[in-house]
Design an enzyme around this catalytic site. Structure first.
Site, short mmCIF file in Angstrom:
data_model
loop_
_atom_site.label_atom_id
_atom_site.label_comp_id
_atom_site.label_asym_id
_atom_site.label_seq_id
_atom_site.Cartn_x
_atom_site.Cartn_y
_atom_site.Cartn_z
N TYR A 29 -34.75 58.57 26.15
CA TYR A 29 -35.83 58.68 25.16
C TYR A 29 -35.34 58.17 23.80
O TYR A 29 -34.13 58.14 23.52
CB TYR A 29 -36.33 60.12 25.04
CG TYR A 29 -35.39 61.08 24.35
CD1 TYR A 29 -35.45 61.30 22.97
CD2 TYR A 29 -34.44 61.81 25.07
CE1 TYR A 29 -34.60 62.19 22.33
CE2 TYR A 29 -33.58 62.70 24.45
CZ TYR A 29 -33.66 62.89 23.08
OH TYR A 29 -32.82 63.77 22.45
N CYS A 30 -36.29 57.76 22.98
CA CYS A 30 -36.00 57.34 21.61
C CYS A 30 -37.27 57.60 20.78
O CYS A 30 -38.18 58.28 21.24
CB CYS A 30 -35.55 55.88 21.54
SG CYS A 30 -36.74 54.71 22.25
N THR A 31 -37.36 57.03 19.59
CA THR A 31 -38.46 57.36 18.69
C THR A 31 -39.81 56.90 19.22
O THR A 31 -40.75 57.68 19.36
CB THR A 31 -38.22 56.74 17.30
OG1 THR A 31 -36.95 57.15 16.82
CG2 THR A 31 -39.29 57.19 16.31
#
Length: 343
Positions: free
Chosen positions: A200-202
């Site tokens: 996951y990331c922004t």
């Protein structure tokens, strides 16, 4: 015929006044896509002209490999923006990621820049295909997968982002840049190739590149959160679920963060009290990003050190002269150590 102006010509103070005085409500949006863009420079000029007509403000990067955009748009122009984007073959049906929180002054100008890559990854592997990505999971699918046994959850953001917010039990590499993080993650996961990997990331763009990279390196069960934390937070809120992401989601605009839960996961770098307020040092010759509580901000005049505080107390013209002459100041950094208080 006069040439159209395809860049900003105003100073920051003027831009701020223009944004604040505009009565229109604005919505913060982001999107990205890895797609072949034959002539990024011409693409850039055409996109700038059309977005500027809609009053869009933000930061957009273009490269031959695709587009990465974060911006705000007047709410009344949102549907026209959708029509504009869908009229461009390379961007048709691109997914819009609406922010959890909107702030009028998140962006003050429109800047569209051509770069070698839309995300600096440090990779120079001609056999690497960034479009061969992992399995996308919807926010609710990702939410369920987090509870599965033997899954490995990896935060693909920088350390200053994950320090104020991250998913429970996530691996948060201590990397300052994405280019540092990719080989670091590969090494951390070297014994986990048979497990289900959750990335996951922004907003999703770094996961897109990282999932393809891990697949290229032999990882088989690579999954990624579609739309990133931004999309997850909205879905959790809409469905009345308890968020497994705790704290703040760091964002790259003037807000510097969206509160997802009330959990405070780090502390003020200066006094050690619980805090999650990121700021840049008020000394423009330093401008370091750090966590500072409201009390220290008042005492230190939004500076990271006494030397920076002394600098900002000088007349503005003298500060400019010092910066222009390139004089070096020694800024103590021992007090700027990141302190995570929980994961």
């Amino acid at each position: 015929m006069a040439k159209k102006l395809l860049f900003n010509k105003y100073d920051k103070q003027t831009l701020f006044k223009k944004v604040i005085s505009d009565p229109r409500e604005r919505r913060v949006v982001s999107f990205y896509r890895y797609v072949k863009i034959e002539d990024p420079a011409s693409f850039r000029d055409n996109l700038y002209e059309k977005m500027d007509q809609l009053g869009i403000l933000g930061r957009i990067y273009l490269a031959e490999e695709g587009i990465n955009a974060q911006f705000s748009v007047p709410v009344e122009e949102y549907s026209r923006l959708r029509m504009l984007v869908d009229s461009i073959p390379e961007l048709k049906n691109i997914y819009f990621n609406d922010a959890v929180e909107d702030k009028k002054e998140s962006f003050l100008k429109l800047a569209i820049k051509v770069r070698s890559k839309i995300v600096a990854d440090g990779l120079d592997d001609k056999t690497f295909d960034p479009s061969d990505v992992g399995t996308h999971l919807s926010p609710l699918e990702f939410h369920e997968a987090l509870s599965e046994p033997n899954v490995v959850i990896v935060d693909l953001r920088n350390n200053y982002e994950s320090e104020v917010g991250h998913f429970e039990n996530a691996i948060c590499p201590d990397a300052g840049t994405f280019r540092e993080e990719l080989p670091m993650v590969e090494d951390i996961l070297k014994e986990e190739k048979g497990k289900k990997i959750l990335l996951y990331c922004t907003g999703g763009i770094r996961c897109e590149k990282a999932s393809a990279y891990l697949k290229h390196k032999g990882f088989e069960q690579v999954h990624q959160l579609r739309g990133g934390i931004i999309n997850y937070a909205k879905a959790i809120q809409d469905n009345g679920l308890v968020s497994k992401f705790k704290g703040k989601n760091f964002v790259f605009d003037d807000r510097l963060g969206e509160k997802i839960t009330d959990d405070v996961l780090t502390v003020c770098y200066q006094c050690g009290k619980p805090a999650d307020r990121h700021t840049n040092c008020a000394n423009l010759g330093c401008h370091v990003l750090f966590v500072q509580c409201e009390e220290c901000a008042a005492e230190m005049e939004n500076c990271c050190s006494e030397s920076c505080k002394s600098m900002v107390q000088l007349p503005e013209e003298e500060q400019k002269k010092i910066r222009k002459e390139g004089r070096k100041h020694s800024y103590p950094t021992h007090h700027l150590t990141r302190k995570l208080v929980g994961k």
